[in-house]
Design a protein around this motif. Structure first.
Motif, PDB file in Angstrom:
ATOM      1  N   ASP A 191       0.836  -1.203   0.000  1.00 40.81           N
ATOM      2  CA  ASP A 191       0.000   0.000   0.000  1.00 40.81           C
ATOM      3  C   ASP A 191       0.870   1.252   0.000  1.00 40.81           C
ATOM      4  N   LEU A 192       1.896   1.219   0.841  1.00 39.86           N
ATOM      5  CA  LEU A 192       2.772   2.387   0.963  1.00 39.86           C
ATOM      6  C   LEU A 192       3.420   2.711  -0.377  1.00 39.86           C
ATOM      7  N   LYS A 193       3.834   1.678  -1.103  1.00 36.74           N
ATOM      8  CA  LYS A 193       4.443   1.895  -2.413  1.00 36.74           C
ATOM      9  C   LYS A 193       3.450   2.559  -3.372  1.00 36.74           C
ATOM     10  N   LYS A 194       2.193   2.118  -3.343  1.00 37.91           N
ATOM     11  CA  LYS A 194       1.180   2.716  -4.207  1.00 37.91           C
ATOM     12  C   LYS A 194       0.932   4.182  -3.836  1.00 37.91           C
ATOM     13  N   LEU A 195       0.875   4.461  -2.550  1.00 35.88           N
ATOM     14  CA  LEU A 195       0.675   5.844  -2.111  1.00 35.88           C
ATOM     15  C   LEU A 195       1.817   6.734  -2.588  1.00 35.88           C
ATOM     16  N   ARG A 196       3.022   6.205  -2.523  1.00 38.23           N
ATOM     17  CA  ARG A 196       4.188   6.970  -2.982  1.00 38.23           C
ATOM     18  C   ARG A 196       4.157   7.150  -4.499  1.00 38.23           C
ATOM     19  N   ASP A 197       3.790   6.089  -5.215  1.00 44.54           N
ATOM     20  CA  ASP A 197       3.730   6.174  -6.679  1.00 44.54           C
ATOM     21  C   ASP A 197       2.731   7.229  -7.152  1.00 44.54           C
ATOM     22  N   TYR A 198       1.612   7.354  -6.423  1.00 42.39           N
ATOM     23  CA  TYR A 198       0.562   8.303  -6.807  1.00 42.39           C
ATOM     24  C   TYR A 198       0.681   9.647  -6.077  1.00 42.39           C
ATOM     25  N   ASN A 199       1.748   9.815  -5.306  1.00 39.53           N
ATOM     26  CA  ASN A 199       1.991  11.053  -4.567  1.00 39.53           C
ATOM     27  C   ASN A 199       0.790  11.428  -3.696  1.00 39.53           C
ATOM     28  N   VAL A 200       0.238  10.429  -3.018  1.00 35.24           N
ATOM     29  CA  VAL A 200      -0.899  10.653  -2.134  1.00 35.24           C
ATOM     30  C   VAL A 200      -0.395  11.150  -0.783  1.00 35.24           C
ATOM     31  N   ALA A 201      -0.987  12.225  -0.278  1.00 35.92           N
ATOM     32  CA  ALA A 201      -0.652  12.730   1.047  1.00 35.92           C
ATOM     33  C   ALA A 201      -1.375  11.896   2.105  1.00 35.92           C
ATOM     34  N   VAL A 202      -0.841  11.914   3.329  1.00 33.87           N
ATOM     35  CA  VAL A 202      -1.399  11.095   4.399  1.00 33.87           C
ATOM     36  C   VAL A 202      -1.586  11.945   5.655  1.00 33.87           C
ATOM     37  N   CYS A 203      -2.751  11.790   6.269  1.00 33.51           N
ATOM     38  CA  CYS A 203      -3.022  12.412   7.564  1.00 33.51           C
ATOM     39  C   CYS A 203      -3.275  11.318   8.588  1.00 33.51           C
ATOM     40  N   VAL A 204      -2.533  11.343   9.681  1.00 32.28           N
ATOM     41  CA  VAL A 204      -2.771  10.395  10.771  1.00 32.28           C
ATOM     42  C   VAL A 204      -3.385  11.154  11.946  1.00 32.28           C
ATOM     43  N   CYS A 205      -4.235  10.459  12.698  1.00 30.02           N
ATOM     44  CA  CYS A 205      -4.945  11.059  13.827  1.00 30.02           C
ATOM     45  C   CYS A 205      -4.683  10.215  15.074  1.00 30.02           C
ATOM     46  N   PRO A 206      -3.554  10.401  15.720  1.00 33.55           N
ATOM     47  CA  PRO A 206      -3.138   9.493  16.800  1.00 33.55           C
ATOM     48  C   PRO A 206      -4.125   9.400  17.956  1.00 33.55           C
ATOM     49  N   ARG A 207      -4.633  10.543  18.440  1.00 31.20           N
ATOM     50  CA  ARG A 207      -5.499  10.494  19.629  1.00 31.20           C
ATOM     51  C   ARG A 207      -6.826   9.815  19.345  1.00 31.20           C
ATOM     52  N   ALA A 208      -7.483  10.176  18.241  1.00 32.24           N
ATOM     53  CA  ALA A 208      -8.781   9.583  17.930  1.00 32.24           C
ATOM     54  C   ALA A 208      -8.650   8.085  17.694  1.00 32.24           C
ATOM     55  N   CYS A 209      -7.606   7.696  16.975  1.00 29.62           N
ATOM     56  CA  CYS A 209      -7.420   6.271  16.682  1.00 29.62           C
ATOM     57  C   CYS A 209      -7.135   5.479  17.952  1.00 29.62           C
ATOM     58  N   ALA A 210      -6.431   6.084  18.903  1.00 32.62           N
ATOM     59  CA  ALA A 210      -6.185   5.423  20.182  1.00 32.62           C
ATOM     60  C   ALA A 210      -7.447   5.438  21.040  1.00 32.62           C
ATOM     61  N   GLN A 211      -8.124   6.581  21.077  1.00 33.88           N
ATOM     62  CA  GLN A 211      -9.321   6.733  21.899  1.00 33.88           C
ATOM     63  C   GLN A 211     -10.406   5.734  21.511  1.00 33.88           C
ATOM     64  N   LEU A 212     -10.588   5.501  20.211  1.00 40.73           N
ATOM     65  CA  LEU A 212     -11.660   4.649  19.718  1.00 40.73           C
ATOM     66  C   LEU A 212     -11.196   3.224  19.399  1.00 40.73           C
ATOM     67  N   GLY A 213      -9.944   2.920  19.715  1.00 43.36           N
ATOM     68  CA  GLY A 213      -9.442   1.567  19.531  1.00 43.36           C
ATOM     69  C   GLY A 213      -9.271   1.154  18.081  1.00 43.36           C
TER      70      GLY A 213
END
Length: 453
Positions: A277-299
């Motif tokens: 997946d990471l390779k595809k994201l790089r190939d298509y120059n897709v930006a990524v947003c991570v949300c550490p607190r929400a992802c931890a809060q909601l499991g």
């Protein structure tokens, strides 16, 4: 105006001790030693923040400002149950409620040192709110159609709103984009329709993707709690159909529907992303947003932020919905995100300087705004904040970057400036809304969300 402080944190270069930044007409005109700039510009107004750090404003890559009134309403439940409860509570609110809630969220953002927000909305409340408050923003119009026959109608409504919002906002400060709803609430052909429209109209695209284990199982195996909690939910004129297993990850499934063909695409969540997946994201120059607190809060899981950084992706962090995290707080987001990566990546150590860049210039790159904001450089927009480093809870060292990332809270934000306009100063707002009236309205709205007798 000369803004002076003990430390200037440009992000792209080393901190400047006893430095200053010259701001004129909303642009950074000079930066350097405070003594030198005072001599160079003797007639400039001087604002000295003292033992503080002046740095670029924080870039919140994903939020839902209009859900601010829902803070604390749904507590201690996992992601799928949280989604169901938030949807049920939201049904009690009216259009004017969403606007007042978005205003509250914008005020929270400003008082937290956030100068740029990226927000996904179907109501348009956040679009009106950020324009009124003076925040720099990218507002994405959400599109959802589970029935393939309803996609054209959904896209037509979205196009109408996008054209209207473009006319309503200050285009130098607010950009309008489009966002397909998550895969578990949308027919995948919507991804194709959105991509084609975004390419034609040169719109940025954002989409929640691979954001939880449940979503990954839903797409890949056709089995997850979404079937149980969402089976009786209606979208358009049809009930949600049973999901057929695809055998691929959410990223590769979205790729099959041309989701990344538009010129400026960002995915939000990115918890379940493997090496392919990471390779595809790089190939298509897709930006990524991570949300550490929400992802931890909601499991939901932990996104591989460290791997995104090492792969040289355009990556930043977002606060996600205040209904999940109960605050629009990028300082906490930055700190927790860094600590989680250190905990799960033995042998690799994410440092404070990298994390500060992710929360500022990284977010600006992800939104395509790095030529305007994200760092303190001559010629860039004066989107800056001042953060106090003198509080008793801080164990200040000789490293101001570590002090900001490791010790600062929203209470330490002294000033927030966008386009050279000071919009917030320590418990005072300089915005075109009646703050006290808004808070009173929010209290009134909250009464609609009380548990049923």
């Amino acid at each position: 105006m000369l803004l002076c402080a003990q430390y200037i944190l440009p992000v792209t270069s080393e901190p400047i001790v006893d430095g200053a930044v010259l701001v004129r007409d909303g642009i950074i005109r000079d930066i350097g030693s405070a003594d030198m700039l005072r001599l160079r510009y003797p007639d400039e107004e001087v604002v000295d923040q003292g033992l503080a750090a002046i740095m670029p404003g924080l870039v919140d890559l994903h939020t839902r400002l209009e859900q601010s009134v829902l803070r604390g309403v749904v507590n201690d439940v996992p992601y799928v149950e949280w989604l169901s409860e938030v949807a049920r509570k939201s049904a009690r609110l009216e259009a004017v409620d969403w606007f007042d809630s978005a205003i509250l969220g914008g005020l929270d953002a400003l008082s937290s040192g956030i100068t740029t927000v990226a927000d996904i909305t179907a109501t348009g409340a956040s679009c009106t709110a950020v324009n009124k408050l003076g925040l720099r923003s990218v507002i994405y119009r959400s599109v959802a159609a589970m029935d393939r026959d309803r996609i054209n109608a959904a896209m037509q409504l979205a196009q109408k709103d996008i054209l209207h919002w473009r006319e309503e906002v200050d285009s130098d400060r607010v950009t309008i984009g489009i966002a397909p709803a998550p895969l578990f609430t949308n027919h995948p052909a919507t991804l194709t329709a959105v991509s084609q429209f975004a390419t034609k109209e040169d719109l940025p695209v954002a989409m929640w993707l691979a954001g939880s284990r449940e979503e990954c199982d839903f797409v890949k195996y056709g089995s997850s709690p979404f079937q149980v909690h969402g089976g009786d939910v209606k979208r358009g004129y049809v009930e949600i159909p049973p999901w057929l297993p695809t055998g691929v990850s959410p990223v590769r499934y979205a790729l099959n529907w041309s989701a990344f063909d538009a010129p400026n695409v960002m995915i939000v969540g990115a918890v379940c992303v493997d090496d392919a997946d990471l390779k595809k994201l790089r190939d298509y120059n897709v930006a990524v947003c991570v949300c550490p607190r929400a992802c931890a809060q909601l499991g939901m899981g932990i996104a591989p932020l460290d791997e995104f950084i090492r792969a040289d992706l355009r990556v930043g962090i977002g606060t996600d919905s205040p209904a999940a995290t109960e605050s629009t707080d990028m300082l906490s987001e930055m700190r927790l995100g860094m600590l989680l990566q250190r905990a799960v990546n033995p042998g690799r150590f994410l440092d404070a300087r990298t994390m500060l860049e992710v929360a500022t210039l990284g977010g600006a790159r992800a939104l395509g705004l790095a030529d305007k904001v994200g760092s303190l450089e001559i010629g860039k927009c004066a989107d800056m904040i001042a953060v106090d480093l003198s509080s008793s809870h801080q164990s200040f060292t000789t490293d101001p970057v570590a002090a900001v990332v490791n010790t600062c809270t929203t209470a330490d934000v002294l000033m927030t400036m966008v386009d050279g306009n000071v919009l917030y100063e320590k418990n005072r707002w300089h915005v075109k809304v009646e703050v006290a009236k808004n808070i009173a309205r929010v209290i009134e709205i909250r009464s609609k969300l009380r548990p049923e007798a």
